[in-house]
Design a protein around this motif. Structure first.
Motif, PDB file in Angstrom:
ATOM      1  N   ALA A   1      58.362   1.609  46.470  1.00  0.00           N
ATOM      2  CA  ALA A   1      59.487   0.710  46.203  1.00  0.00           C
ATOM      3  C   ALA A   1      60.667   1.469  45.614  1.00  0.00           C
ATOM      4  N   LEU A   2      60.391   2.384  44.689  1.00  0.00           N
ATOM      5  CA  LEU A   2      61.470   3.184  44.102  1.00  0.00           C
ATOM      6  C   LEU A   2      62.165   4.033  45.168  1.00  0.00           C
ATOM      7  N   GLN A   3      61.379   4.664  46.045  1.00  0.00           N
ATOM      8  CA  GLN A   3      61.962   5.491  47.091  1.00  0.00           C
ATOM      9  C   GLN A   3      62.809   4.650  48.049  1.00  0.00           C
ATOM     10  N   ARG A   4      62.304   3.490  48.432  1.00  0.00           N
ATOM     11  CA  ARG A   4      63.068   2.634  49.338  1.00  0.00           C
ATOM     12  C   ARG A   4      64.333   2.102  48.670  1.00  0.00           C
ATOM     13  N   LEU A   5      64.268   1.833  47.363  1.00  0.00           N
ATOM     14  CA  LEU A   5      65.478   1.389  46.662  1.00  0.00           C
ATOM     15  C   LEU A   5      66.548   2.479  46.664  1.00  0.00           C
ATOM     16  N   ARG A   6      66.121   3.731  46.479  1.00  0.00           N
ATOM     17  CA  ARG A   6      67.104   4.817  46.526  1.00  0.00           C
ATOM     18  C   ARG A   6      67.709   4.942  47.920  1.00  0.00           C
ATOM     19  N   THR A   7      66.876   4.862  48.928  1.00  0.00           N
ATOM     20  CA  THR A   7      67.402   4.938  50.291  1.00  0.00           C
ATOM     21  C   THR A   7      68.267   3.728  50.608  1.00  0.00           C
ATOM     22  N   MET A   8      67.853   2.565  50.124  1.00  0.00           N
ATOM     23  CA  MET A   8      68.637   1.357  50.365  1.00  0.00           C
ATOM     24  C   MET A   8      70.002   1.445  49.697  1.00  0.00           C
ATOM     25  N   ALA A   9      70.050   2.043  48.522  1.00  0.00           N
ATOM     26  CA  ALA A   9      71.343   2.211  47.857  1.00  0.00           C
ATOM     27  C   ALA A   9      72.275   3.080  48.698  1.00  0.00           C
ATOM     28  N   GLN A  10      71.745   4.132  49.316  1.00  0.00           N
ATOM     29  CA  GLN A  10      72.570   4.975  50.181  1.00  0.00           C
ATOM     30  C   GLN A  10      73.018   4.209  51.427  1.00  0.00           C
ATOM     31  N   LEU A  11      72.118   3.391  51.976  1.00  0.00           N
ATOM     32  CA  LEU A  11      72.489   2.577  53.124  1.00  0.00           C
ATOM     33  C   LEU A  11      73.610   1.611  52.772  1.00  0.00           C
ATOM     34  N   ILE A  12      73.502   0.996  51.605  1.00  0.00           N
ATOM     35  CA  ILE A  12      74.532   0.052  51.182  1.00  0.00           C
ATOM     36  C   ILE A  12      75.864   0.765  50.962  1.00  0.00           C
ATOM     37  N   ASP A  13      75.795   1.973  50.395  1.00  0.00           N
ATOM     38  CA  ASP A  13      77.037   2.740  50.221  1.00  0.00           C
ATOM     39  C   ASP A  13      77.680   3.042  51.573  1.00  0.00           C
ATOM     40  N   HIS A  14      76.862   3.445  52.539  1.00  0.00           N
ATOM     41  CA  HIS A  14      77.404   3.723  53.875  1.00  0.00           C
ATOM     42  C   HIS A  14      77.983   2.450  54.500  1.00  0.00           C
TER      43      HIS A  14
ATOM     44  N   ALA B   1      70.484  -8.031  50.406  1.00  0.00           N
ATOM     45  CA  ALA B   1      69.393  -8.994  50.247  1.00  0.00           C
ATOM     46  C   ALA B   1      68.029  -8.319  50.334  1.00  0.00           C
ATOM     47  N   GLN B   2      67.953  -7.231  51.115  1.00  0.00           N
ATOM     48  CA  GLN B   2      66.669  -6.543  51.256  1.00  0.00           C
ATOM     49  C   GLN B   2      66.253  -5.809  49.986  1.00  0.00           C
ATOM     50  N   ARG B   3      67.181  -5.600  49.073  1.00  0.00           N
ATOM     51  CA  ARG B   3      66.824  -4.927  47.827  1.00  0.00           C
ATOM     52  C   ARG B   3      66.026  -5.819  46.889  1.00  0.00           C
ATOM     53  N   GLU B   4      66.236  -7.126  46.949  1.00  0.00           N
ATOM     54  CA  GLU B   4      65.608  -8.022  45.980  1.00  0.00           C
ATOM     55  C   GLU B   4      64.082  -8.000  46.059  1.00  0.00           C
ATOM     56  N   PRO B   5      63.472  -8.081  47.265  1.00  0.00           N
ATOM     57  CA  PRO B   5      61.994  -7.982  47.306  1.00  0.00           C
ATOM     58  C   PRO B   5      61.489  -6.652  46.753  1.00  0.00           C
ATOM     59  N   LEU B   6      62.261  -5.584  46.927  1.00  0.00           N
ATOM     60  CA  LEU B   6      61.828  -4.295  46.393  1.00  0.00           C
ATOM     61  C   LEU B   6      61.854  -4.299  44.872  1.00  0.00           C
ATOM     62  N   HIS B   7      62.874  -4.922  44.295  1.00  0.00           N
ATOM     63  CA  HIS B   7      62.906  -5.050  42.829  1.00  0.00           C
ATOM     64  C   HIS B   7      61.718  -5.881  42.347  1.00  0.00           C
ATOM     65  N   THR B   8      61.408  -6.954  43.088  1.00  0.00           N
ATOM     66  CA  THR B   8      60.265  -7.794  42.709  1.00  0.00           C
ATOM     67  C   THR B   8      58.962  -7.016  42.804  1.00  0.00           C
ATOM     68  N   LEU B   9      58.800  -6.245  43.888  1.00  0.00           N
ATOM     69  CA  LEU B   9      57.584  -5.447  44.045  1.00  0.00           C
ATOM     70  C   LEU B   9      57.465  -4.432  42.919  1.00  0.00           C
ATOM     71  N   ARG B  10      58.556  -3.828  42.524  1.00  0.00           N
ATOM     72  CA  ARG B  10      58.530  -2.852  41.431  1.00  0.00           C
ATOM     73  C   ARG B  10      58.082  -3.508  40.131  1.00  0.00           C
ATOM     74  N   VAL B  11      58.578  -4.718  39.868  1.00  0.00           N
ATOM     75  CA  VAL B  11      58.189  -5.421  38.639  1.00  0.00           C
ATOM     76  C   VAL B  11      56.718  -5.822  38.689  1.00  0.00           C
ATOM     77  N   LEU B  12      56.264  -6.323  39.843  1.00  0.00           N
ATOM     78  CA  LEU B  12      54.874  -6.792  39.954  1.00  0.00           C
ATOM     79  C   LEU B  12      53.887  -5.635  39.844  1.00  0.00           C
ATOM     80  N   THR B  13      54.170  -4.514  40.500  1.00  0.00           N
ATOM     81  CA  THR B  13      53.247  -3.382  40.414  1.00  0.00           C
ATOM     82  C   THR B  13      53.205  -2.810  39.008  1.00  0.00           C
ATOM     83  N   ARG B  14      54.341  -2.792  38.335  1.00  0.00           N
ATOM     84  CA  ARG B  14      54.356  -2.315  36.945  1.00  0.00           C
ATOM     85  C   ARG B  14      53.519  -3.238  36.057  1.00  0.00           C
ATOM     86  N   ALA B  15      53.666  -4.564  36.245  1.00  0.00           N
ATOM     87  CA  ALA B  15      52.871  -5.503  35.451  1.00  0.00           C
ATOM     88  C   ALA B  15      51.388  -5.354  35.741  1.00  0.00           C
ATOM     89  N   ARG B  16      51.056  -5.125  37.013  1.00  0.00           N
ATOM     90  CA  ARG B  16      49.650  -4.949  37.371  1.00  0.00           C
ATOM     91  C   ARG B  16      49.078  -3.684  36.755  1.00  0.00           C
TER      92      ARG B  16
END
Length: 496
Positions: free
Chosen positions: A191-204, A238-253
């Motif tokens: 999730a962290l890796q995809r968020l970083r890549t997604m941030a670059q996609l959004i910048d582009h 919008a695709q970033r939000e599920p990744l943020h949720t996954l990051r929070v859920l895996t951390r809680a788990r």
């Protein structure tokens, strides 16, 4: 050997009773059908015999998955996880039960004491032979059930198998915990890796929106082009939000699995992942792995222990048809005073040999045997079912690992091609042969390929973890017959 007719003549029906008892104790164990079936099975999805033997297993196999950060999380979980702690209490309970059951094979010794002081002011004619009495006594009491037919011994064996089953439960809880921690860690890192890549996609895409807006103002693009570019930007955001949720859920788990505080977990969880996770996992397990390797799976160990325990309990139930013999010994001293007359301390002794044998129970004993036999059949079926399920788990994990690894390799080549195209786009832009929007589109294609590759790598490593868990924690670095052959060859080479 012919029967001892002299013994039968002297002891009458007791000879027949003892002969039947010994015959009842000599019940053979039922065959291990699950082990036999595993011996005939094969790993259909395993590599062919000509495949190279790569990736030898390690005791701490998760180091290949997540390196030091994951190793720290696994160590925390093994030390603190509550499910493992609960499973360990079952081990303590089973061990105490085995000690208690084993004590039945030995005599019990107890010390008893009593004092009696009975006085009456009535005259002698009225007392009617009941004198005033003061007595003190102490005794040692020994009781022992003679285990002639193995009742207590078989019950102890059943309790020992219960201990083995509970210990396998701890091993199973630990194996499941390790697999869960590895999976959650991989999902979090992905999730962290995809968020970083997604941030670059959004910048582009934001740059594309600005470029299209500029072209609209210059009359070189339409409002539809701008709306399309803006819609794509909103979709990426919008695709970033599920990744943020996954990051929070895996951390809680992971907080739950490791029973760690956020200050203990976050530094290791946010540490950069190992370089291995950025590459396709190594090849599958070496060829020639025996299906008997699955016998070390904790669930199979527990199922086999349950089956052996039921065998022992069936033998115990059958002894209910046989006599039980008991010995009791009592020895002590007492000090007695009758009507004011002191008697010197005297010793007393008592010994007894008793037996009990059912003659008529209205079918209760036989019903208990039938119930235990049904329990044994159920345990045998569950054992075989566990063995078949284990082989199915390995086969599906092997197929998943092979498919996900092949997909990751294809996407790695596609990513390399996209990177080359993006690099060429930079050169063409510098040479003035393409515009900024075209170069950004090539960069976006590269980032999209990175996302797909990250997803594929995550699936491949998750499949790797699943395969390790299905095999009970790994595999042999080489088939046993190859290991033995290599050892013999080395010993021959070292001989003078």
């Amino acid at each position: 050997m012919p029967p001892n007719t002299d013994f039968q003549h002297r002891h009458g029906p007791w000879a027949l009773v003892i002969a039947l008892a010994l015959a009842g104790c000599a019940q053979p164990e039922r065959p291990d059908e699950a082990a036999r079936w595993l011996g005939q099975a094969r790993f259909e999805q395993a590599p062919p015999a000509s495949a190279p033997a790569t990736n030898p297993a390690s005791e701490r196999w998760w180091l290949h998955v997540g390196g030091e950060p994951l190793d720290h999380l696994v160590t925390l979980g093994l030390q603190r996880n509550l499910d493992v702690g609960v499973a360990w209490t079952r081990v303590l309970e089973a061990r105490a039960g085995a000690v208690a059951q084993g004590s039945a094979q030995w005599p019990t010794l107890s010390l008893e004491g009593a004092g009696v002081n009975r006085r009456s002011g009535l005259p002698e004619p009225v007392k009617q032979g009941r004198p005033d009495t003061r007595a003190w006594q102490a005794s040692l009491n020994l009781g022992w059930e003679l285990d002639l037919f193995g009742r207590n011994r078989m019950a102890t064996q059943a309790a020992q198998q219960d201990v083995l089953r509970s210990e396998a439960g701890v091993a199973g809880a630990r194996l499941m915990l390790i697999g869960d921690i590895c999976s959650q860690y991989l999902l979090h890192q992905g999730a962290l890796q995809r968020l970083r890549t997604m941030a670059q996609l959004i910048d582009h895409q934001s740059a594309i929106v600005r470029a299209v807006a500029h072209r609209v103002r210059e009359g070189e693009a339409t409002a539809i082009d701008l709306a399309t570019a803006q819609a794509r930007l909103d979709e990426l955001q919008a695709q970033r939000e599920p990744l943020h949720t996954l990051r929070v859920l895996t951390r809680a788990r992971l907080l739950t699995l490791t029973a760690a505080s956020p200050t203990e977990l976050d530094p290791w969880l946010n540490a950069p992942g190992p370089q291995a996770q950025r590459h396709t996992p190594p090849d599958l397990m070496p060829p020639g792995q025996p299906p008997e390797l699955l016998a070390r799976r904790p669930d199979l160990i527990a199922a086999r222990a349950a089956w052996l325990a039921e065998q022992a309990r069936l033998a115990v139930a059958r002894t209910d048809l046989l006599p039980r013999f008991f010995i009791s010994l009592v020895t002590g001293r007492q000090d007695l005073r009758l009507n004011g007359m002191d008697l010197s301390p005297v010793s007393f002794h008592e010994s007894a040999l008793a037996f009990a044998m059912p003659l008529f129970t209205a079918g209760r004993v036989q019903a208990g045997i039938d119930m235990q036999d049904a329990a044994l059949q159920r345990a045998a079926l569950q054992y075989e079912q566990a063995a078949r399920q284990a082989l199915e788990d390995v086969e599906s994990a092997l197929a998943d690992a092979r498919q996900s690894r092949a997909q990751a390799e294809h996407l790695a080549r596609a990513l390399a091609a996209r990177e080359q195209a993006a690099a060429r786009g930079d050169r063409l832009l510098a040479e003035g042969q393409i515009g900024q929007i075209d170069r950004l589109a090539l960069a976006q294609a590269q980032r999209a390929a990175e996302l797909q590759h990250t997803d594929a790598l995550e699936r491949a490593w998750l499949a790797r973890v699943r395969l390790h868990s299905a095999l009970g924690g790994g595999w042999q670095s080489a088939p046993q017959h190859q290991i033995e052959t290599q050892m013999e060859a080395r010993s021959t080479e070292t001989q003078p």
